[in-house]
Design a protein around this motif. Structure first.
Motif, PDB file in Angstrom:
ATOM      1  N   GLY A   1       0.806  -1.222   0.000  1.00  0.00           N
ATOM      2  CA  GLY A   1       0.000   0.000   0.000  1.00  0.00           C
ATOM      3  C   GLY A   1       0.829   1.257   0.000  1.00  0.00           C
ATOM      4  N   SER A   2       1.961   1.265   0.723  1.00  0.00           N
ATOM      5  CA  SER A   2       2.832   2.433   0.764  1.00  0.00           C
ATOM      6  C   SER A   2       3.415   2.724  -0.609  1.00  0.00           C
ATOM      7  CB  SER A   2       3.964   2.211   1.778  1.00  0.00           C
ATOM      8  OG  SER A   2       4.866   3.294   1.767  1.00  0.00           O
ATOM      9  N   VAL A   3       3.853   1.676  -1.301  1.00  0.00           N
ATOM     10  CA  VAL A   3       4.419   1.844  -2.639  1.00  0.00           C
ATOM     11  C   VAL A   3       3.360   2.337  -3.609  1.00  0.00           C
ATOM     12  CG1 VAL A   3       5.411   0.620  -4.609  1.00  0.00           C
ATOM     13  CG2 VAL A   3       6.252   0.154  -2.300  1.00  0.00           C
ATOM     14  N   ASN A   4       2.171   1.743  -3.572  1.00  0.00           N
ATOM     15  CA  ASN A   4       1.083   2.171  -4.460  1.00  0.00           C
ATOM     16  C   ASN A   4       0.716   3.634  -4.231  1.00  0.00           C
ATOM     17  OD1 ASN A   4       0.858  -0.317  -5.703  1.00  0.00           O
ATOM     18  ND2 ASN A   4      -0.709  -1.064  -4.310  1.00  0.00           N
ATOM     19  N   GLY A   5       0.643   4.020  -2.961  1.00  0.00           N
ATOM     20  CA  GLY A   5       0.320   5.409  -2.647  1.00  0.00           C
ATOM     21  C   GLY A   5       1.391   6.363  -3.114  1.00  0.00           C
ATOM     22  N   ALA A   6       2.662   5.958  -2.939  1.00  0.00           N
ATOM     23  CA  ALA A   6       3.768   6.812  -3.350  1.00  0.00           C
ATOM     24  C   ALA A   6       3.802   6.985  -4.865  1.00  0.00           C
ATOM     25  CB  ALA A   6       5.089   6.225  -2.850  1.00  0.00           C
ATOM     26  N   ILE A   7       3.612   5.888  -5.592  1.00  0.00           N
ATOM     27  CA  ILE A   7       3.614   5.967  -7.050  1.00  0.00           C
ATOM     28  C   ILE A   7       2.465   6.842  -7.542  1.00  0.00           C
ATOM     29  CG2 ILE A   7       3.294   4.633  -9.170  1.00  0.00           C
ATOM     30  CD1 ILE A   7       4.754   2.330  -7.864  1.00  0.00           C
ATOM     31  N   THR A   8       1.292   6.671  -6.958  1.00  0.00           N
ATOM     32  CA  THR A   8       0.148   7.494  -7.341  1.00  0.00           C
ATOM     33  C   THR A   8       0.421   8.967  -7.087  1.00  0.00           C
ATOM     34  OG1 THR A   8      -1.370   5.669  -6.810  1.00  0.00           O
ATOM     35  CG2 THR A   8      -2.313   7.888  -6.947  1.00  0.00           C
ATOM     36  N   THR A   9       1.037   9.271  -5.943  1.00  0.00           N
ATOM     37  CA  THR A   9       1.355  10.658  -5.609  1.00  0.00           C
ATOM     38  C   THR A   9       2.346  11.262  -6.595  1.00  0.00           C
ATOM     39  OG1 THR A   9       0.982  10.244  -3.253  1.00  0.00           O
ATOM     40  CG2 THR A   9       2.305  12.171  -3.827  1.00  0.00           C
ATOM     41  N   VAL A  10       3.406  10.525  -6.906  1.00  0.00           N
ATOM     42  CA  VAL A  10       4.432  11.025  -7.821  1.00  0.00           C
ATOM     43  C   VAL A  10       3.864  11.220  -9.218  1.00  0.00           C
ATOM     44  CG1 VAL A  10       6.618  10.456  -8.952  1.00  0.00           C
ATOM     45  CG2 VAL A  10       6.346  10.056  -6.499  1.00  0.00           C
ATOM     46  N   VAL A  11       3.098  10.249  -9.697  1.00  0.00           N
ATOM     47  CA  VAL A  11       2.500  10.358 -11.028  1.00  0.00           C
ATOM     48  C   VAL A  11       1.551  11.556 -11.090  1.00  0.00           C
ATOM     49  CG1 VAL A  11       0.888   9.264 -12.641  1.00  0.00           C
ATOM     50  CG2 VAL A  11       2.752   7.931 -11.649  1.00  0.00           C
ATOM     51  N   ALA A  12       0.735  11.732 -10.058  1.00  0.00           N
ATOM     52  CA  ALA A  12      -0.193  12.867 -10.025  1.00  0.00           C
ATOM     53  C   ALA A  12       0.564  14.190 -10.013  1.00  0.00           C
ATOM     54  CB  ALA A  12      -1.097  12.758  -8.795  1.00  0.00           C
ATOM     55  N   PHE A  13       1.667  14.240  -9.253  1.00  0.00           N
ATOM     56  CA  PHE A  13       2.477  15.466  -9.207  1.00  0.00           C
ATOM     57  C   PHE A  13       3.017  15.811 -10.585  1.00  0.00           C
ATOM     58  CE2 PHE A  13       6.831  17.164  -9.013  1.00  0.00           C
ATOM     59  CZ  PHE A  13       6.570  18.414  -8.473  1.00  0.00           C
ATOM     60  N   TYR A  14       3.595  14.834 -11.265  1.00  0.00           N
ATOM     61  CA  TYR A  14       4.141  15.084 -12.602  1.00  0.00           C
ATOM     62  C   TYR A  14       3.041  15.526 -13.563  1.00  0.00           C
ATOM     63  CZ  TYR A  14       8.977  13.441 -12.076  1.00  0.00           C
ATOM     64  OH  TYR A  14      10.305  13.318 -11.747  1.00  0.00           O
ATOM     65  N   LEU A  15       1.913  14.820 -13.537  1.00  0.00           N
ATOM     66  CA  LEU A  15       0.837  15.136 -14.472  1.00  0.00           C
ATOM     67  C   LEU A  15       0.291  16.539 -14.249  1.00  0.00           C
ATOM     68  CD1 LEU A  15      -1.158  11.771 -14.579  1.00  0.00           C
ATOM     69  CD2 LEU A  15       0.292  12.732 -16.369  1.00  0.00           C
ATOM     70  N   ILE A  16       0.152  16.932 -12.998  1.00  0.00           N
ATOM     71  CA  ILE A  16      -0.427  18.247 -12.698  1.00  0.00           C
ATOM     72  C   ILE A  16       0.603  19.355 -12.884  1.00  0.00           C
ATOM     73  CG2 ILE A  16      -1.425  19.691 -10.889  1.00  0.00           C
ATOM     74  CD1 ILE A  16      -2.663  17.118  -9.735  1.00  0.00           C
ATOM     75  N   PHE A  17       1.762  19.215 -12.234  1.00  0.00           N
ATOM     76  CA  PHE A  17       2.739  20.312 -12.227  1.00  0.00           C
ATOM     77  C   PHE A  17       3.383  20.518 -13.592  1.00  0.00           C
ATOM     78  CE2 PHE A  17       7.040  21.981 -11.710  1.00  0.00           C
ATOM     79  CZ  PHE A  17       6.771  23.159 -11.037  1.00  0.00           C
TER      80      PHE A  17
END
Length: 266
Positions: free
Chosen positions: A234-250
């Protein structure tokens, strides 16, 4: 907007290098299979059961990222620096519409290449099965879920890195500069991973913050993180989702702002 998207697809599909890229994808799958069989000495019986995932995993963090960099640089940098897009700016389309249509075409093209690689990999497995009498090697039940899950994460990571590459393309004076900058980022993330892993080590190793810092560079995340996501961490999935969302948005926002700048063409 539909007309603009169709026009972008038409311009891309008229390029010989794009069709060459598609045609090289089955060759890449075949050469990857040969690498595992002849160099890594993986038994064909074992490889054939997981080749769709194993083949993509081997190429995702470098070859796939190079293909995305070339695609983005051609769609954005080449057309703008050569002045081809001035005619579009003079028509009724806004710069925002042009930007989003280009990004849509890039991302759909990435998905197309992934589908071609997956189909090619499965065809190779079927050839192995029929040629060497391996028995049933195709994925069944939850194994197909495993394949779709990995390809889904891989596609998400490529969308994220395409957003970064789009911003780099906006700031580059030529296709050569754009691809060079993208590859510098990609290789740097893989060669100097120890530097930012020391920063990640300041957080507890099993924590969400540690994983976010460790996967902040997409190529390293592709190289190590996607396997952890398939294990149900779960920690890895959450981290990957966060990083991907950051790249996509920023970076999508940054690329759009750069694209829409009034003095960009001068």
């Amino acid at each position: 907007m539909k007309l603009l998207i169709y026009s972008e697809f038409e311009r891309l599909w008229k390029r010989k290098w794009f069709w060459l890229l598609i045609l090289c994808t089955p060759v890449l799958a075949y050469s990857t299979g040969g690498y595992f069989l002849r160099i890594m000495k993986v038994p064909m019986e074992v490889l054939s059961k997981s080749f769709m995932v194993t083949g993509l995993r081997e190429n995702l963090y470098l070859v796939c990222n190079i293909a995305v960099a070339a695609l983005v640089a051609a769609v954005y940098t080449e057309e703008f620096r050569s002045g081809q897009m001035r005619l579009l700016f003079m028509r009724r389309f806004t710069r925002g519409q042009i930007f989003w249509s280009k990004l849509f075409v890039v991302n759909i093209s990435i998905l197309l290449l992934l589908v071609v690689f997956a189909v090619s990999s499965q065809v190779i497995v079927e050839v192995w099965r029929s040629s060497y009498d391996l028995g049933e090697t195709s994925f069944l039940g939850n194994k197909w879920i495993y394949v779709f899950e990995y390809y889904g994460w891989a596609f998400a990571s490529l969308l994220a890195i395409s957003s970064l590459y789009s911003f780099i393309a906006m700031c580059s004076k030529s296709v050569t500069y754009a691809i060079g900058a993208c590859m510098t980022y990609n290789l740097g993330a893989l060669l100097f991973d120890g530097l930012y892993l020391k920063l990640a080590s300041l957080a507890p190793h099993t924590s969400y913050l540690h994983d976010v810092i460790a996967f902040l560079l997409i190529p390293y995340m592709q190289y190590t993180g996607l396997d952890g996501s398939l294990e149900g961490n779960g920690s890895v999935n959450g981290a990957i989702t966060t990083v991907v969302a950051f790249y996509l948005i920023f970076f999508t926002w940054a690329a759009y702002r750069r694209f829409a700048a009034g003095d960009y063409l001068y």
